[in-house]
Write a protein that holds these residues in place. Structure first.
Motif, mmCIF file in Angstrom:
data_model
loop_
_atom_site.group_PDB
_atom_site.id
_atom_site.type_symbol
_atom_site.label_atom_id
_atom_site.label_comp_id
_atom_site.label_asym_id
_atom_site.label_seq_id
_atom_site.Cartn_x
_atom_site.Cartn_y
_atom_site.Cartn_z
ATOM 1 N N LYS A 257 53.228 47.600 24.974
ATOM 2 C CA LYS A 257 51.996 46.084 24.920
ATOM 3 C C LYS A 257 51.022 46.548 25.017
ATOM 4 C CE LYS A 257 54.054 42.622 25.761
ATOM 5 N NZ LYS A 257 55.396 41.281 26.960
ATOM 6 N N GLY A 258 51.068 47.716 26.365
ATOM 7 C CA GLY A 258 50.588 47.929 27.583
ATOM 8 C C GLY A 258 50.303 47.603 28.303
ATOM 9 N N ASP A 259 51.371 46.718 28.744
ATOM 10 C CA ASP A 259 51.988 46.355 29.803
ATOM 11 C C ASP A 259 51.789 47.532 31.754
ATOM 12 O OD1 ASP A 259 51.574 43.966 29.042
ATOM 13 O OD2 ASP A 259 53.754 43.349 29.375
ATOM 14 N N ILE A 260 52.037 48.059 30.931
ATOM 15 C CA ILE A 260 52.344 49.928 31.504
ATOM 16 C C ILE A 260 51.696 50.706 30.954
ATOM 17 C CG2 ILE A 260 54.586 49.441 33.054
ATOM 18 C CD1 ILE A 260 55.946 50.722 31.290
ATOM 19 N N ASP A 261 50.734 51.606 31.915
ATOM 20 C CA ASP A 261 50.472 53.257 31.482
ATOM 21 C C ASP A 261 51.133 54.249 30.959
ATOM 22 O OD1 ASP A 261 47.688 51.625 31.898
ATOM 23 O OD2 ASP A 261 48.073 52.201 33.964
ATOM 24 N N VAL A 262 51.933 54.238 32.106
ATOM 25 C CA VAL A 262 53.255 55.531 32.080
ATOM 26 C C VAL A 262 54.522 55.061 31.904
ATOM 27 C CG1 VAL A 262 54.340 57.877 33.204
ATOM 28 C CG2 VAL A 262 51.710 56.780 32.839
ATOM 29 N N ALA A 263 55.736 55.436 31.326
ATOM 30 C CA ALA A 263 56.835 55.454 31.525
ATOM 31 C C ALA A 263 57.292 56.099 31.679
ATOM 32 C CB ALA A 263 57.513 55.092 30.146
ATOM 33 N N ARG A 264 58.088 56.914 32.518
ATOM 34 C CA ARG A 264 59.477 57.990 33.044
ATOM 35 C C ARG A 264 60.837 57.896 33.021
ATOM 36 N NH1 ARG A 264 57.725 61.143 37.675
ATOM 37 N NH2 ARG A 264 58.069 62.587 36.232
ATOM 38 N N GLY A 265 61.278 56.780 32.608
ATOM 39 C CA GLY A 265 62.680 56.561 32.605
ATOM 40 C C GLY A 265 62.961 56.526 30.449
ATOM 41 N N LEU A 266 62.745 57.243 29.300
ATOM 42 C CA LEU A 266 62.945 56.800 28.950
ATOM 43 C C LEU A 266 64.131 57.643 27.718
ATOM 44 C CD1 LEU A 266 59.170 56.302 26.525
ATOM 45 C CD2 LEU A 266 60.783 55.157 27.827
ATOM 46 N N THR A 267 64.869 57.503 27.486
ATOM 47 C CA THR A 267 66.048 57.941 26.296
ATOM 48 C C THR A 267 65.522 58.684 25.129
ATOM 49 O OG1 THR A 267 66.917 56.133 25.415
ATOM 50 C CG2 THR A 267 67.955 56.157 27.360
ATOM 51 N N PRO A 268 66.055 59.628 24.738
ATOM 52 C CA PRO A 268 65.620 60.601 23.718
ATOM 53 C C PRO A 268 65.494 59.021 22.722
ATOM 54 C CG PRO A 268 67.135 61.698 24.880
ATOM 55 C CD PRO A 268 66.943 60.375 25.520
ATOM 56 N N THR A 269 66.324 58.197 22.254
ATOM 57 C CA THR A 269 66.637 56.837 21.410
ATOM 58 C C THR A 269 65.035 56.459 21.993
ATOM 59 O OG1 THR A 269 68.752 56.933 21.682
ATOM 60 C CG2 THR A 269 67.521 55.351 20.485
ATOM 61 N N ASP A 270 64.806 56.166 22.738
ATOM 62 C CA ASP A 270 63.498 55.587 22.890
ATOM 63 C C ASP A 270 62.400 56.018 22.344
ATOM 64 O OD1 ASP A 270 64.603 53.072 24.655
ATOM 65 O OD2 ASP A 270 64.915 54.818 26.381
ATOM 66 N N VAL A 271 62.377 57.660 22.738
ATOM 67 C CA VAL A 271 60.723 58.357 22.446
ATOM 68 C C VAL A 271 60.773 58.280 20.658
ATOM 69 C CG1 VAL A 271 60.426 60.768 22.132
ATOM 70 C CG2 VAL A 271 61.083 59.747 24.754
ATOM 71 N N GLN A 272 62.275 58.815 20.085
ATOM 72 C CA GLN A 272 61.994 58.236 18.757
ATOM 73 C C GLN A 272 61.312 57.188 18.148
ATOM 74 O OE1 GLN A 272 62.499 60.922 16.933
ATOM 75 N NE2 GLN A 272 62.779 62.321 19.100
ATOM 76 N N GLY A 273 62.313 55.692 19.019
ATOM 77 C CA GLY A 273 61.709 54.236 18.397
ATOM 78 C C GLY A 273 59.825 54.398 18.722
ATOM 79 N N LEU A 274 59.741 55.706 19.147
ATOM 80 C CA LEU A 274 58.414 55.529 19.429
ATOM 81 C C LEU A 274 57.012 56.041 18.157
ATOM 82 C CD1 LEU A 274 57.350 55.934 23.169
ATOM 83 C CD2 LEU A 274 57.146 53.750 21.990
ATOM 84 N N ALA A 275 57.776 56.975 17.553
ATOM 85 C CA ALA A 275 57.555 57.600 16.846
ATOM 86 C C ALA A 275 56.555 57.063 15.757
ATOM 87 C CB ALA A 275 58.674 58.504 15.763
ATOM 88 N N GLY A 276 55.103 57.777 15.527
ATOM 89 C CA GLY A 276 54.277 56.800 14.985
ATOM 90 C C GLY A 276 53.063 56.001 15.381
ATOM 91 N N SER A 277 53.531 55.100 16.279
ATOM 92 C CA SER A 277 52.706 54.747 17.064
ATOM 93 C C SER A 277 51.349 55.046 17.504
ATOM 94 C CB SER A 277 53.434 54.248 18.165
ATOM 95 O OG SER A 277 54.395 53.980 18.328
ATOM 96 N N PRO A 278 50.367 54.741 17.893
ATOM 97 C CA PRO A 278 49.295 55.157 17.539
ATOM 98 C C PRO A 278 48.359 55.102 19.109
ATOM 99 C CG PRO A 278 49.300 52.551 17.123
ATOM 100 C CD PRO A 278 50.373 53.147 16.892
ATOM 101 N N ASP A 279 49.247 54.337 20.268
ATOM 102 C CA ASP A 279 48.770 54.070 21.405
ATOM 103 C C ASP A 279 48.890 54.789 22.657
ATOM 104 O OD1 ASP A 279 45.745 53.309 20.235
ATOM 105 O OD2 ASP A 279 47.638 51.403 20.502
ATOM 106 N N VAL A 280 50.191 55.386 22.187
ATOM 107 C CA VAL A 280 50.962 55.880 22.816
ATOM 108 C C VAL A 280 51.349 57.384 22.889
ATOM 109 C CG1 VAL A 280 52.961 56.123 23.807
ATOM 110 C CG2 VAL A 280 52.240 54.321 23.528
ATOM 111 N N SER A 281 51.077 58.604 24.044
ATOM 112 C CA SER A 281 51.869 59.556 23.929
ATOM 113 C C SER A 281 53.028 60.249 23.673
ATOM 114 C CB SER A 281 50.422 60.937 24.024
ATOM 115 O OG SER A 281 49.428 60.974 22.976
ATOM 116 N N VAL A 282 53.690 61.507 24.505
ATOM 117 C CA VAL A 282 54.487 62.113 24.639
ATOM 118 C C VAL A 282 54.945 63.112 25.435
ATOM 119 C CG1 VAL A 282 57.391 61.383 25.020
ATOM 120 C CG2 VAL A 282 56.014 59.727 23.536
ATOM 121 N N ASP A 283 54.962 63.333 26.455
ATOM 122 C CA ASP A 283 54.806 64.131 27.198
ATOM 123 C C ASP A 283 56.153 65.436 27.608
ATOM 124 O OD1 ASP A 283 51.650 64.392 26.817
ATOM 125 O OD2 ASP A 283 51.711 63.807 28.327
ATOM 126 N N ALA A 284 56.063 66.328 27.372
ATOM 127 C CA ALA A 284 57.261 67.339 27.904
ATOM 128 C C ALA A 284 57.180 68.188 28.830
ATOM 129 C CB ALA A 284 58.402 67.774 26.354
#
Length: 534
Positions: A257-284
């Motif tokens: 939604k853009g209510d936060i800039d950074v999420a630091r506690g996502l589970t792998p399921t949450d990360v996979q759920g972001l696949a294809g989203s155009p405005d978020v990057s995931v760093d490992a």
């Protein structure tokens, strides 16, 4: 390490009025351009006093509000650089270290940084004797002798230790948060009953860092505000706003939604759920956190070696990293994170239910046993705990889960009141002794010893010969010999200790694409906010 798929999403934004005291849960506007808004679980914070803070979330905060004599370079993880000291040296006998303080640096109060502040800060750690004090007291400091062994003279600080150590190990210890330099004048102005400002510093800061603490609401949020004139260069963003959001799914929704800039506690399921989203990057990034089970050796039959061995064969290591821990963990059965001197990467234990049943029968429990496992009540750890509960049950070990807030679970563990507990541990400084001295070293296993910073003591395990092995490894100056010594300690520990070491964490940090230069510290686990831009 970079998590290559670039995930993005569109969205609205959160929260204006950060400084107006409104509840962060009801705000609904764009994140301010000058503020980094993060979400994570921060319920593990016990204290914000550098002499006491020993939990991941508190250390993140303090790394941005305090500095130490020597620092780790955020841009080159693991590399030592000058901090509040411009130079340092060690005597020929390896027993006396001298530090020359930089001039012109001030605390957030405006008070100048002096060698006297540095000496007092380190002395204070020893005298307060809170959980992380062992990082300093291992060098022979006691409340009675520390004023004589740590001294200030003009702009010089002299520290004398009680025996030779590998000099790099001592310097690495000086990068730990517990060695942060505190504004003596400000702390003592808030002293109550001779506590060195302890009660005040539990919820306030008095450092030289890029930020100062403006607001802290336990298990809710904190706000950091940039201070002008930071000696490394002013922070790029005016504020850091951390929201306590323990659920990964909730973090993901806020990020989308853009209510936060950074999420630091996502589970792998949450990360996979972001696949294809155009405005978020995931760093490992490979982090230093080690996940393990600790079996209280005061509790029968967990103190039976055959039972401990059975537990080792009832964890589905590979199955978990391929499912609930996918992209989040790797199997690691040595207590040192990969990337440290002396790492051990072989993984001899795997799920073997029949072998575990045979071991339980040999131990005298052919019908199995029952045990309670305490676990911090966050989604990732609960998923792990449930998976472990399942496979232990297959082998005849009936597990009752006891979830709780981070501080509650840690409190029971430090008081030796747990049975089996699922925990994680991050290194305190970039040297193998950091983990060896807590997993495999325990010179006094009595309750009265109160070695709360030592994991072996917490779980009431007498490390036996390993204590002497650790003592020998830390003074060895030949790096190759040291490497072999730590390998030997880890293999023995892996097979005979009260711990079942399982995984090393891969840190997944999801961020809006307008956020850049957030450094999480890699295996040193020291997040840095002052370089971040939006």
């Amino acid at each position: 390490m970079t998590f290559e798929p670039t995930f993005r999403t569109a969205g609205l934004a959160l929260a204006a009025a950060l400084m107006l005291g409104a509840s962060p849960t009801v705000l609904a506007a764009a994140t301010p351009a000058d503020t980094l808004v993060l979400a994570d679980g921060i319920d593990d914070i016990v204290s914000l006093d550098p002499a006491e803070a020993f939990e991941f979330s508190g250390i993140d905060l303090l790394n941005n509000t305090y500095d130490s004599l020597i620092e780790l370079d955020p841009l080159k993880p693991g590399e030592l650089i000058p901090g509040l000291a411009e130079s340092w040296d060690v005597s020929e006998d390896g027993m006396t270290f001298t530090f020359k303080m930089k001039s012109g640096i001030t605390f957030a109060s405006g008070n100048p940084v002096r060698a006297e502040d540095a000496a007092w800060s380190l002395q204070r750690v020893v005298k307060l004797d809170k959980t992380p004090a062992f990082i300093l007291t291992q060098f022979g400091f006691t409340p009675d002798n520390v004023d004589d062994l740590i001294k200030a003279d003009g702009d010089m600080l002299t520290i004398t230790i009680d025996k030779k150590f590998a000099p790099s190990m001592f310097y690495n210890c000086m990068t730990a948060v517990v060695a942060s330099i505190i504004d003596k004048e400000t702390a003592m102005a808030n002293e109550v009953n001779g506590d060195f400002g302890y009660e005040w510093l539990k919820t306030n800061t008095a450092g030289t860092g890029a930020y100062v603490l403006r607001s802290y609401k336990p298990q809710d949020s904190y706000i950091l505000e940039a201070r002008p004139g930071y000696w490394r260069g002013d922070a790029k963003l005016k504020r850091v706003f951390m929201r306590h959001v323990p659920e990964g799914s909730a973090q993901r929704l806020l990020l989308e939604k853009g209510d936060i800039d950074v999420a630091r506690g996502l589970t792998p399921t949450d990360v996979q759920g972001l696949a294809g989203s155009p405005d978020v990057s995931v760093d490992a990034d490979m982090e230093g956190y080690i996940y393990y089970l600790a079996a209280n050796q005061k509790v029968e039959p967990l103190n039976n070696p055959k039972v401990l061995e059975a537990i080792r064969y009832l964890v589905d290591y590979e199955g978990m990293v391929n499912t609930v821990l996918k992209d989040k963990m790797i199997v690691q059965q040595g207590f040192l994170p990969r990337g440290y001197l002396g790492e051990v990467t072989d993984t001899p234990y795997a799920l073997d239910v029949e072998k575990a049943k045979a071991l339980l029968a040999e131990a005298g429990f052919p019908n199995g046993i029952e045990v309670t496992m305490s676990v911090r009540n966050d989604p990732l750890r609960m998923e792990m705990a449930q998976a472990i509960q399942n496979t232990l049950g297959q082998g005849g070990i009936k597990v009752t889960l006891k979830p709780g807030a981070g501080a509650e679970v840690l409190g029971d563990y430090r008081a030796r009141n747990h049975e089996l507990t699922l925990q994680s541990w991050g290194p305190d400084y970039p040297d193998p002794h950091t983990n060896a001295s807590t997993f495999a070293w325990n010179p006094n296993n009595s309750d009265d010893a109160k070695l709360t910073g030592v994991l072996a003591w917490r779980t009431a395990w007498d490390a036996g010969e390993m204590t002497a092995m650790v003592d020998a490894a830390v003074v060895e100056r030949d790096s190759e010999k040291r490497r072999v010594m730590y390998e030997d300690i880890q293999k023995l520990h892996r097979d005979t200790s009260a711990f079942v070491t399982m995984f090393q964490e891969i840190g997944l940090t999801a961020r809006r694409n307008n956020v850049a230069n957030l450094h999480t510290g890699g295996t040193t686990d020291q997040v840095t906010y002052w370089y971040v831009t939006k």
